[in-house]
Scaffold this motif. Structure first.
Motif, PDB file in Angstrom:
ATOM      1  N   TRP A   1       7.386   4.287  -5.756  1.00  0.00           N
ATOM      2  CA  TRP A   1       7.691   5.567  -6.410  1.00  0.00           C
ATOM      3  C   TRP A   1       7.698   5.350  -7.907  1.00  0.00           C
ATOM      4  O   TRP A   1       8.043   4.270  -8.391  1.00  0.00           O
ATOM      5  CB  TRP A   1       9.049   6.107  -5.959  1.00  0.00           C
ATOM      6  N   GLY A   2       7.316   6.404  -8.650  1.00  0.00           N
ATOM      7  CA  GLY A   2       7.302   6.340 -10.100  1.00  0.00           C
ATOM      8  C   GLY A   2       7.055   7.719 -10.683  1.00  0.00           C
ATOM      9  O   GLY A   2       7.294   8.739 -10.019  1.00  0.00           O
TER      10      GLY A   2
ATOM     11  N   ALA B   1      13.646  11.685  -2.938  1.00  0.00           N
ATOM     12  CA  ALA B   1      13.060  10.570  -2.208  1.00  0.00           C
ATOM     13  C   ALA B   1      14.093   9.484  -2.005  1.00  0.00           C
ATOM     14  O   ALA B   1      14.925   9.226  -2.883  1.00  0.00           O
ATOM     15  CB  ALA B   1      11.848  10.011  -2.954  1.00  0.00           C
ATOM     16  N   VAL B   2      14.030   8.842  -0.840  1.00  0.00           N
ATOM     17  CA  VAL B   2      14.875   7.702  -0.504  1.00  0.00           C
ATOM     18  C   VAL B   2      13.933   6.577  -0.110  1.00  0.00           C
ATOM     19  O   VAL B   2      13.090   6.745   0.782  1.00  0.00           O
ATOM     20  CB  VAL B   2      15.834   8.032   0.654  1.00  0.00           C
ATOM     21  N   ILE B   3      14.065   5.419  -0.749  1.00  0.00           N
ATOM     22  CA  ILE B   3      13.088   4.348  -0.586  1.00  0.00           C
ATOM     23  C   ILE B   3      13.783   3.042  -0.229  1.00  0.00           C
ATOM     24  O   ILE B   3      14.625   2.547  -0.985  1.00  0.00           O
ATOM     25  CB  ILE B   3      12.289   4.133  -1.892  1.00  0.00           C
ATOM     26  N   ASP B   4      13.392   2.475   0.903  1.00  0.00           N
ATOM     27  CA  ASP B   4      13.816   1.115   1.227  1.00  0.00           C
ATOM     28  C   ASP B   4      12.822   0.184   0.555  1.00  0.00           C
ATOM     29  O   ASP B   4      11.941  -0.399   1.182  1.00  0.00           O
ATOM     30  CB  ASP B   4      13.819   0.904   2.739  1.00  0.00           C
TER      31      ASP B   4
ATOM     32  N   ASP C   1       9.213   3.366 -13.445  1.00  0.00           N
ATOM     33  CA  ASP C   1       9.225   4.520 -14.359  1.00  0.00           C
ATOM     34  C   ASP C   1      10.586   5.218 -14.345  1.00  0.00           C
ATOM     35  O   ASP C   1      10.677   6.447 -14.317  1.00  0.00           O
ATOM     36  CB  ASP C   1       8.125   5.528 -13.993  1.00  0.00           C
ATOM     37  N   VAL C   2      11.635   4.415 -14.376  1.00  0.00           N
ATOM     38  CA  VAL C   2      12.989   4.956 -14.231  1.00  0.00           C
ATOM     39  C   VAL C   2      13.315   5.965 -15.328  1.00  0.00           C
ATOM     40  O   VAL C   2      13.935   7.005 -15.062  1.00  0.00           O
ATOM     41  CB  VAL C   2      14.012   3.802 -14.218  1.00  0.00           C
ATOM     42  N   SER C   3      12.912   5.701 -16.561  1.00  0.00           N
ATOM     43  CA  SER C   3      13.215   6.638 -17.647  1.00  0.00           C
ATOM     44  C   SER C   3      12.553   7.981 -17.397  1.00  0.00           C
ATOM     45  O   SER C   3      13.160   9.042 -17.624  1.00  0.00           O
ATOM     46  CB  SER C   3      12.744   6.059 -18.985  1.00  0.00           C
ATOM     47  N   ALA C   4      11.313   7.968 -16.913  1.00  0.00           N
ATOM     48  CA  ALA C   4      10.611   9.221 -16.629  1.00  0.00           C
ATOM     49  C   ALA C   4      11.254   9.961 -15.462  1.00  0.00           C
ATOM     50  O   ALA C   4      11.419  11.190 -15.506  1.00  0.00           O
ATOM     51  CB  ALA C   4       9.138   8.942 -16.330  1.00  0.00           C
ATOM     52  N   VAL C   5      11.626   9.234 -14.429  1.00  0.00           N
ATOM     53  CA  VAL C   5      12.266   9.863 -13.275  1.00  0.00           C
ATOM     54  C   VAL C   5      13.583  10.499 -13.696  1.00  0.00           C
ATOM     55  O   VAL C   5      13.905  11.631 -13.294  1.00  0.00           O
ATOM     56  CB  VAL C   5      12.491   8.827 -12.150  1.00  0.00           C
ATOM     57  N   ARG C   6      14.344   9.802 -14.533  1.00  0.00           N
ATOM     58  CA  ARG C   6      15.606  10.350 -15.035  1.00  0.00           C
ATOM     59  C   ARG C   6      15.350  11.561 -15.918  1.00  0.00           C
ATOM     60  O   ARG C   6      16.035  12.588 -15.790  1.00  0.00           O
ATOM     61  CB  ARG C   6      16.363   9.272 -15.818  1.00  0.00           C
TER      62      ARG C   6
ATOM     63  N   ASP D   1       0.852  -1.194   0.000  1.00  0.00           N
ATOM     64  CA  ASP D   1       0.000   0.000   0.000  1.00  0.00           C
ATOM     65  C   ASP D   1       0.886   1.241   0.000  1.00  0.00           C
ATOM     66  O   ASP D   1       1.669   1.460   0.920  1.00  0.00           O
ATOM     67  CB  ASP D   1      -0.891  -0.034   1.235  1.00  0.00           C
ATOM     68  N   LEU D   2       0.772   2.070  -1.043  1.00  0.00           N
ATOM     69  CA  LEU D   2       1.589   3.281  -1.116  1.00  0.00           C
ATOM     70  C   LEU D   2       0.792   4.552  -0.836  1.00  0.00           C
ATOM     71  O   LEU D   2       1.267   5.661  -1.107  1.00  0.00           O
ATOM     72  CB  LEU D   2       2.312   3.380  -2.462  1.00  0.00           C
ATOM     73  N   SER D   3      -0.383   4.443  -0.261  1.00  0.00           N
ATOM     74  CA  SER D   3      -1.200   5.626  -0.019  1.00  0.00           C
ATOM     75  C   SER D   3      -0.511   6.619   0.914  1.00  0.00           C
ATOM     76  O   SER D   3      -0.661   7.841   0.765  1.00  0.00           O
ATOM     77  CB  SER D   3      -2.565   5.238   0.551  1.00  0.00           C
ATOM     78  N   ALA D   4       0.279   6.122   1.883  1.00  0.00           N
ATOM     79  CA  ALA D   4       0.973   7.030   2.794  1.00  0.00           C
ATOM     80  C   ALA D   4       2.006   7.880   2.067  1.00  0.00           C
ATOM     81  O   ALA D   4       2.317   8.995   2.491  1.00  0.00           O
ATOM     82  CB  ALA D   4       1.644   6.238   3.915  1.00  0.00           C
ATOM     83  N   VAL D   5       2.543   7.359   0.961  1.00  0.00           N
ATOM     84  CA  VAL D   5       3.498   8.140   0.172  1.00  0.00           C
ATOM     85  C   VAL D   5       2.817   9.373  -0.405  1.00  0.00           C
ATOM     86  O   VAL D   5       3.343  10.492  -0.325  1.00  0.00           O
ATOM     87  CB  VAL D   5       4.108   7.269  -0.946  1.00  0.00           C
ATOM     88  N   PHE D   6       1.633   9.196  -0.967  1.00  0.00           N
ATOM     89  CA  PHE D   6       0.902  10.343  -1.511  1.00  0.00           C
ATOM     90  C   PHE D   6       0.485  11.308  -0.402  1.00  0.00           C
ATOM     91  O   PHE D   6       0.504  12.532  -0.591  1.00  0.00           O
ATOM     92  CB  PHE D   6      -0.317   9.867  -2.299  1.00  0.00           C
ATOM     93  N   SER D   7       0.116  10.788   0.760  1.00  0.00           N
ATOM     94  CA  SER D   7      -0.223  11.657   1.893  1.00  0.00           C
ATOM     95  C   SER D   7       0.975  12.505   2.295  1.00  0.00           C
ATOM     96  O   SER D   7       0.834  13.703   2.595  1.00  0.00           O
ATOM     97  CB  SER D   7      -0.691  10.813   3.084  1.00  0.00           C
ATOM     98  N   ALA D   8       2.159  11.900   2.306  1.00  0.00           N
ATOM     99  CA  ALA D   8       3.368  12.637   2.665  1.00  0.00           C
ATOM    100  C   ALA D   8       3.683  13.720   1.649  1.00  0.00           C
ATOM    101  O   ALA D   8       4.053  14.845   2.014  1.00  0.00           O
ATOM    102  CB  ALA D   8       4.546  11.670   2.796  1.00  0.00           C
ATOM    103  N   ILE D   9       3.538  13.398   0.366  1.00  0.00           N
ATOM    104  CA  ILE D   9       3.794  14.398  -0.674  1.00  0.00           C
ATOM    105  C   ILE D   9       2.861  15.590  -0.492  1.00  0.00           C
ATOM    106  O   ILE D   9       3.276  16.749  -0.625  1.00  0.00           O
ATOM    107  CB  ILE D   9       3.610  13.787  -2.069  1.00  0.00           C
ATOM    108  N   ASP D  10       1.601  15.338  -0.163  1.00  0.00           N
ATOM    109  CA  ASP D  10       0.615  16.406  -0.029  1.00  0.00           C
ATOM    110  C   ASP D  10       0.905  17.348   1.133  1.00  0.00           C
ATOM    111  O   ASP D  10       0.449  18.491   1.131  1.00  0.00           O
ATOM    112  CB  ASP D  10      -0.788  15.814   0.148  1.00  0.00           C
TER     113      ASP D  10
END
Length: 206
Positions: free
Chosen positions: A88-89, A104-107, A112-117, A58-67
Motif C-alpha cells: 500500500w502507498g 485498508a488493513v494490511i498484514d 508513502d506514510v506522509s502522503a497517506v496521512r 506481487d501486489l497486483s491483486a490489491v489493485f484488482s480489489a480496489i477496481d
C-alpha cells in the motif's frame, strides 16, 4: 452504507475506542494481533471486508480489489506477513479514495506514510517500509484470508481505531451491534455514578 446495522455501527465510530466495545461484545476477542497499528495517529475505519490474498511481493491483486470493491468497504490484505515490501502507498490510496473505500488493513508493509496521512485515508499495517511491491498477475480477491492468523471472510465487518483492529463475522453483526449498544449504555451509566476502583473493575467474560 445501506445496511441499517452498518449505519448504526458507523454512527458509533467517531466517539472513539469502538474497537474495545466490539471486542468486549465478542467475548473479549475478535482482535487481530497487536502488530496491526494505524499508519497515522487518529486513523479509524469501519466497513465490510473485501479480502485480498497476495503472492510473494506481487501486489497486483490489491489493485484488482480496489477496481471492484464497493464504496464503503475495507480492503483486508493478507500478504502472509511479508514486511520488506509495501502493499500500500500513495497510488493505492488515491485509487481507493476515488472508489469511495473506507480504508485498508494490511498484514504486511505500507509506504508513502506522509502522503497517506496527508490524504487522511485510514490504513492499518504491521510494518512500514520504503520498498515497493511488484506488479504481476498473482493473488486472489474475495477469498478466505487469515491476517495475523485471524480468519476473515468477505463481508465480515472490520472495525479499527488506535486500539487495534477487530473483525466481526458477518452472521454476528446484528447481535454484536445490540451487545455493543447495551455495553456502551451500561458503561456510561456506571461512569456517571461512580469513580470507585472497586466498582469499575471488569467482571468475568460472558
Amino acid at each position: 452504507m445501506t445496511d441499517p446495522a452498518l449505519r448504526a455501527f458507523a454512527a458509533l465510530l467517531p466517539d472513539g475506542d469502538l474497537s474495545c466495545a466490539v471486542s468486549d461484545a465478542l467475548e473479549r476477542g475478535g482482535a487481530l494481533s497487536a502488530a496491526f497499528r494505524p499508519v497515522w495517529p487518529g486513523a479509524r475505519l469501519l466497513g465490510p471486508a473485501v479480502t485480498v490474498r497476495t503472492f510473494g511481493t506481487d501486489l497486483s491483486a490489491v489493485f484488482s480489489a480496489i477496481d471492484t470493491a464497493p464504496a464503503g468497504s475495507v480492503l483486508v490484505i493478507d500478504s502472509h506477513g511479508v514486511t520488506n515490501s509495501a502493499f500500500w502507498g500513495e497510488r493505492t490510496t488515491r485509487a481507493a479514495q476515488a472508489r469511495g473505500l473506507a480504508g485498508a488493513v494490511i498484514d504486511g508493509g505500507c509506504r508513502d506514510v506522509s502522503a497517506v496521512r496527508r490524504l487522511q485515508f485510514p490504513v492499518f499495517s504491521t510494518a512500514v517500509t520504503p520498498n515497493a511491491g511488484l506488479g504481476g498477475a498473482h493473488g486472489a480477491v474475495n477469498v478466505p484470508v487469515a491476517p495475523g492468523g485471524q480468519p476473515v471472510l468477505p463481508g465480515d465487518l472490520v472495525v479499527a481505531d488506535e486500539n487495534g483492529v477487530v473483525i466481526v463475522p458477518r452472521a454476528r453483526i446484528p447481535g454484536v451491534l445490540a451487545a455493543v449498544e447495551a455495553l456502551l449504555a451500561a458503561e456510561q451509566a456506571l461512569l456517571a455514578r461512580t469513580a470507585s476502583a472497586a466498582d469499575l473493575q471488569p467482571g468475568p467474560a460472558e
